[in-house]
Design a protein around this motif. Structure first.
Motif, PDB file in Angstrom:
ATOM      1  N   LYS A 271       0.847  -1.172   0.000  1.00 27.32           N
ATOM      2  CA  LYS A 271       0.000   0.000   0.000  1.00 27.32           C
ATOM      3  C   LYS A 271       0.898   1.242   0.000  1.00 27.32           C
ATOM      4  O   LYS A 271       1.874   1.299   0.755  1.00 27.32           O
ATOM      5  N   GLY A 272       0.562   2.209  -0.820  1.00 25.56           N
ATOM      6  CA  GLY A 272       1.392   3.408  -0.933  1.00 25.56           C
ATOM      7  C   GLY A 272       1.127   4.396   0.200  1.00 25.56           C
ATOM      8  O   GLY A 272       0.020   4.441   0.744  1.00 25.56           O
ATOM      9  N   GLY A 273       2.135   5.162   0.539  1.00 24.12           N
ATOM     10  CA  GLY A 273       1.966   6.275   1.459  1.00 24.12           C
ATOM     11  C   GLY A 273       1.622   5.908   2.886  1.00 24.12           C
ATOM     12  O   GLY A 273       0.934   6.660   3.578  1.00 24.12           O
TER      13      GLY A 273
ATOM     14  N   GLY B  99       3.999   5.235   5.242  1.00 18.25           N
ATOM     15  CA  GLY B  99       5.069   5.624   6.160  1.00 18.25           C
ATOM     16  C   GLY B  99       6.298   4.728   6.125  1.00 18.25           C
ATOM     17  O   GLY B  99       7.114   4.763   7.046  1.00 18.25           O
ATOM     18  N   LYS B 100       6.460   3.945   5.063  1.00 17.65           N
ATOM     19  CA  LYS B 100       7.655   3.101   4.935  1.00 17.65           C
ATOM     20  C   LYS B 100       8.929   3.955   4.962  1.00 17.65           C
ATOM     21  O   LYS B 100       9.849   3.730   5.754  1.00 17.65           O
ATOM     22  N   THR B 101       8.965   4.924   4.068  1.00 18.28           N
ATOM     23  CA  THR B 101      10.173   5.734   3.904  1.00 18.28           C
ATOM     24  C   THR B 101      10.416   6.608   5.139  1.00 18.28           C
ATOM     25  O   THR B 101      11.547   6.679   5.652  1.00 18.28           O
TER      26      THR B 101
ATOM     27  N   ASP C  82      13.513   1.973  -3.933  1.00 16.30           N
ATOM     28  CA  ASP C  82      12.281   2.442  -4.565  1.00 16.30           C
ATOM     29  C   ASP C  82      12.661   3.447  -5.647  1.00 16.30           C
ATOM     30  O   ASP C  82      13.347   4.424  -5.359  1.00 16.30           O
TER      31      ASP C  82
ATOM     32  N   ASN D 186      12.348   8.601  -2.775  1.00 17.55           N
ATOM     33  CA  ASN D 186      11.961   9.493  -1.674  1.00 17.55           C
ATOM     34  C   ASN D 186      12.930   9.414  -0.499  1.00 17.55           C
ATOM     35  O   ASN D 186      13.218  10.412   0.146  1.00 17.55           O
TER      36      ASN D 186
ATOM     37  N   PRO E 287       5.860   0.691  -3.234  1.00 14.40           N
ATOM     38  CA  PRO E 287       4.513   0.221  -2.942  1.00 14.40           C
ATOM     39  C   PRO E 287       4.025  -0.810  -3.955  1.00 14.40           C
ATOM     40  O   PRO E 287       3.098  -0.557  -4.718  1.00 14.40           O
TER      41      PRO E 287
ATOM     42  N   MET F 287       1.019   7.653  11.483  1.00 13.10           N
ATOM     43  CA  MET F 287      -0.011   8.664  11.181  1.00 13.10           C
ATOM     44  C   MET F 287      -1.255   8.495  12.035  1.00 13.10           C
ATOM     45  O   MET F 287      -2.381   8.664  11.564  1.00 13.10           O
TER      46      MET F 287
ATOM     47  N   ILE G 257       3.280   6.011  16.059  1.00 10.68           N
ATOM     48  CA  ILE G 257       3.717   7.298  15.497  1.00 10.68           C
ATOM     49  C   ILE G 257       2.493   8.152  15.164  1.00 10.68           C
ATOM     50  O   ILE G 257       1.656   7.735  14.355  1.00 10.68           O
ATOM     51  N   PRO G 258       2.370   9.315  15.769  1.00 11.15           N
ATOM     52  CA  PRO G 258       1.208  10.160  15.481  1.00 11.15           C
ATOM     53  C   PRO G 258       1.362  10.911  14.167  1.00 11.15           C
ATOM     54  O   PRO G 258       2.473  11.017  13.630  1.00 11.15           O
ATOM     55  N   ARG G 259       0.258  11.418  13.673  1.00 16.68           N
ATOM     56  CA  ARG G 259       0.332  12.335  12.543  1.00 16.68           C
ATOM     57  C   ARG G 259       0.971  13.629  13.039  1.00 16.68           C
ATOM     58  O   ARG G 259       0.582  14.152  14.072  1.00 16.68           O
ATOM     59  N   ASN G 260       1.989  14.093  12.321  1.00 15.28           N
ATOM     60  CA  ASN G 260       2.692  15.305  12.750  1.00 15.28           C
ATOM     61  C   ASN G 260       3.275  15.993  11.527  1.00 15.28           C
ATOM     62  O   ASN G 260       4.066  15.414  10.790  1.00 15.28           O
TER      63      ASN G 260
ATOM     64  N   LEU H 173       6.979  15.950  10.462  1.00  8.99           N
ATOM     65  CA  LEU H 173       7.517  14.753   9.788  1.00  8.99           C
ATOM     66  C   LEU H 173       7.351  14.860   8.279  1.00  8.99           C
ATOM     67  O   LEU H 173       8.181  14.357   7.516  1.00  8.99           O
ATOM     68  N   SER H 174       6.276  15.511   7.850  1.00  5.43           N
ATOM     69  CA  SER H 174       6.060  15.613   6.399  1.00  5.43           C
ATOM     70  C   SER H 174       6.858  16.763   5.785  1.00  5.43           C
ATOM     71  O   SER H 174       7.103  16.777   4.583  1.00  5.43           O
TER      72      SER H 174
HETATM   73  N1  LIG Z   1       3.484  10.551  11.010  1.00  3.22           N
HETATM   74  C1  LIG Z   1       3.303  11.328   9.948  1.00  3.22           C
HETATM   75  N2  LIG Z   1       2.663  12.506  10.067  1.00  3.22           N
HETATM   76  C2  LIG Z   1       2.446  13.301   8.989  1.00  3.22           C
HETATM   77  N3  LIG Z   1       2.846  13.007   7.744  1.00  3.22           N
HETATM   78  C3  LIG Z   1       3.497  11.849   7.559  1.00  3.22           C
HETATM   79  C4  LIG Z   1       3.766  10.947   8.633  1.00  3.22           C
HETATM   80  N4  LIG Z   1       4.423   9.868   8.135  1.00  3.22           N
HETATM   81  C5  LIG Z   1       4.565  10.086   6.828  1.00  3.22           C
HETATM   82  N5  LIG Z   1       4.003  11.266   6.460  1.00  3.22           N
HETATM   83  C6  LIG Z   1       3.914  11.824   5.110  1.00  3.22           C
HETATM   84  O1  LIG Z   1       3.009  10.995   4.388  1.00  3.22           O
HETATM   85  C7  LIG Z   1       3.479  10.765   3.071  1.00  3.22           C
HETATM   86  C8  LIG Z   1       3.705   9.267   2.857  1.00  3.22           C
HETATM   87  O2  LIG Z   1       4.738   8.822   3.750  1.00  3.22           O
HETATM   88  P1  LIG Z   1       5.922   7.922   3.207  1.00  3.22           P
HETATM   89  O3  LIG Z   1       6.512   8.496   1.984  1.00  3.22           O
HETATM   90  O4  LIG Z   1       6.825   7.645   4.351  1.00  3.22           O
HETATM   91  O5  LIG Z   1       5.107   6.605   2.854  1.00  3.22           O
HETATM   92  P2  LIG Z   1       5.595   5.375   1.958  1.00  3.22           P
HETATM   93  O6  LIG Z   1       4.881   4.175   2.476  1.00  3.22           O
HETATM   94  O7  LIG Z   1       7.064   5.318   1.907  1.00  3.22           O
HETATM   95  O8  LIG Z   1       5.019   5.795   0.540  1.00  3.22           O
HETATM   96  P3  LIG Z   1       5.329   5.050  -0.862  1.00  3.22           P
HETATM   97  O9  LIG Z   1       4.502   3.815  -0.818  1.00  3.22           O
HETATM   98  O10 LIG Z   1       4.874   6.014  -1.905  1.00  3.22           O
HETATM   99  O11 LIG Z   1       6.793   4.778  -0.899  1.00  3.22           O
HETATM  100  C9  LIG Z   1       4.741  11.585   2.929  1.00  3.22           C
HETATM  101  O12 LIG Z   1       4.400  12.831   2.378  1.00  3.22           O
HETATM  102  C10 LIG Z   1       5.218  11.765   4.350  1.00  3.22           C
HETATM  103  O13 LIG Z   1       5.975  12.940   4.536  1.00  3.22           O
END
Ligand SMILES: Nc1ncnc2c1ncn2[C@@H]1O[C@H](COP(=O)(O)OP(=O)(O)OP(=O)(O)O)[C@@H](O)[C@H]1O
Ligand SMILES: [Mg+2]
Length: 249
Positions: A9-11, A13-15, A38, A42, A124, A181, A209-212, A215-216
């Motif tokens: 699943k994309g986005g 918080g992996k990265t 990836d 990112n 993803p 998040m 990990i909270p939404r913050n 971090l973004s």
């Molecule tokens: N705890 C958090 N609070 C707010 N924003 C966050 C948080 N964790 C991640 N983000 C933001 O959410 C987006 C997705 O996070 P991230 O890139 O880490 O996910 P990913 O799983 O690596 O995505 P992808 O699958 O596209 O590689 C990014 O813009 C990131 O900055």
């Protein structure tokens, strides 16, 4: 220890988790290598290494020594092998290569002894890149967003892990699920956490990990959160997660 961060699943918080957990482990004295696997690159951007050459792509092609693809980051003891959009082509280029699932494992075998942690960030999808990550790793960390659909893809991911274990990497373990998040104001977020803890018990990291927003913001400055805003709630959470990882051994 070699860890792959995976979730198709994309986005989720992996990265963000690979970078910031890695940064705090390095701050705590561990030697950490981040591997951007990836094509979106990112992770490379997040530590100011986008565009640095050579990348993991040249290494896989046999055009560069892996030691030359290791670059410094703004954090002491934290190093990175960057990625490039060309890695997208690896999906196609690798189709006919014998032992294609083992290319990353082979490449990392030369350097992994120099690190306490090697963190592989995967794209993803459950394609050949993610499979290479699962084959190269000892353990999988699964970042999960606290929302309803988070659970939908989980069983597919777990069955992929099983398949990789059977065919390529018998000792691969699920190191843990990491909630990201988290929005404490929504009832759904609490329900998702309860539900997953009910299923997976101690596999779930206690640190959530909270939404913050800090971090973004940090990636666009090329800085992990420990340098961008160490006082933020996001920073404190990733520091706590690093302590939990260390205490788990
Ligand atoms: N705890 C958090 N609070 C707010 N924003 C966050 C948080 N964790 C991640 N983000 C933001 O959410 C987006 C997705 O996070 P991230 O890139 O880490 O996910 P990913 O799983 O690596 O995505 P992808 O699958 O596209 O590689 C990014 O813009 C990131 O900055
Ligand atoms: Mg990512």
């Amino acid at each position: 220890m070699v860890v792959v961060f995976a979730n198709q699943k994309g986005g989720v918080g992996k990265t963000t988790t690979a970078v910031n957990l890695g940064a705090y482990l390095a701050e705590m004295g561990k030697r950490v290598l981040l591997v951007d696997f990836d094509p979106q690159a990112n992770l490379s951007s997040s530590v100011g290494a986008r565009g640095k050459l050579p990348t993991i792509y040249e290494v896989l092609r046999g055009d560069a020594e892996i030691s030359r693809a290791i670059h410094a980051t703004p954090v002491d003891r934290l190093e990175v092998i960057p990625s490039t959009i060309h890695l997208t082509g690896a999906n196609v280029e690798l189709v006919d290569v014998e032992g294609r699932e083992f290319l990353l494992k082979k490449a990392l075998s030369e350097v992994k002894a120099s690190y306490d942690y090697v963190f592989i960030d995967s794209p993803p999808s459950l394609g050949v890149l993610t499979v290479n990550g699962l084959v190269a790793a000892e353990t999988v960390y699964i970042p999960l967003q606290c929302e309803y659909f988070a659970l939908e893809g989980l069983s597919l991911l777990l069955s992929t892990v099983d398949r990789v274990r059977q065919r390529f990497n018998p000792s691969l373990t699920i190191g843990g699920i990491i909630f990201t998040m988290f929005d404490s104001r929504t009832r759904l977020a609490h329900e998702v956490v309860e539900n997953v803890v009910g299923h997976f018990g101690r596999k779930v990291f206690r640190t959530i990990i909270p939404r913050n927003v800090r971090l973004s913001e940090a990636p666009s400055h090329g800085l992990p959160i420990n340098l961008y805003d160490p006082g933020s709630i996001g920073a404190k959470s990733y520091k706590k997660l690093a302590e939990e990882v260390l205490s788990r051994g």
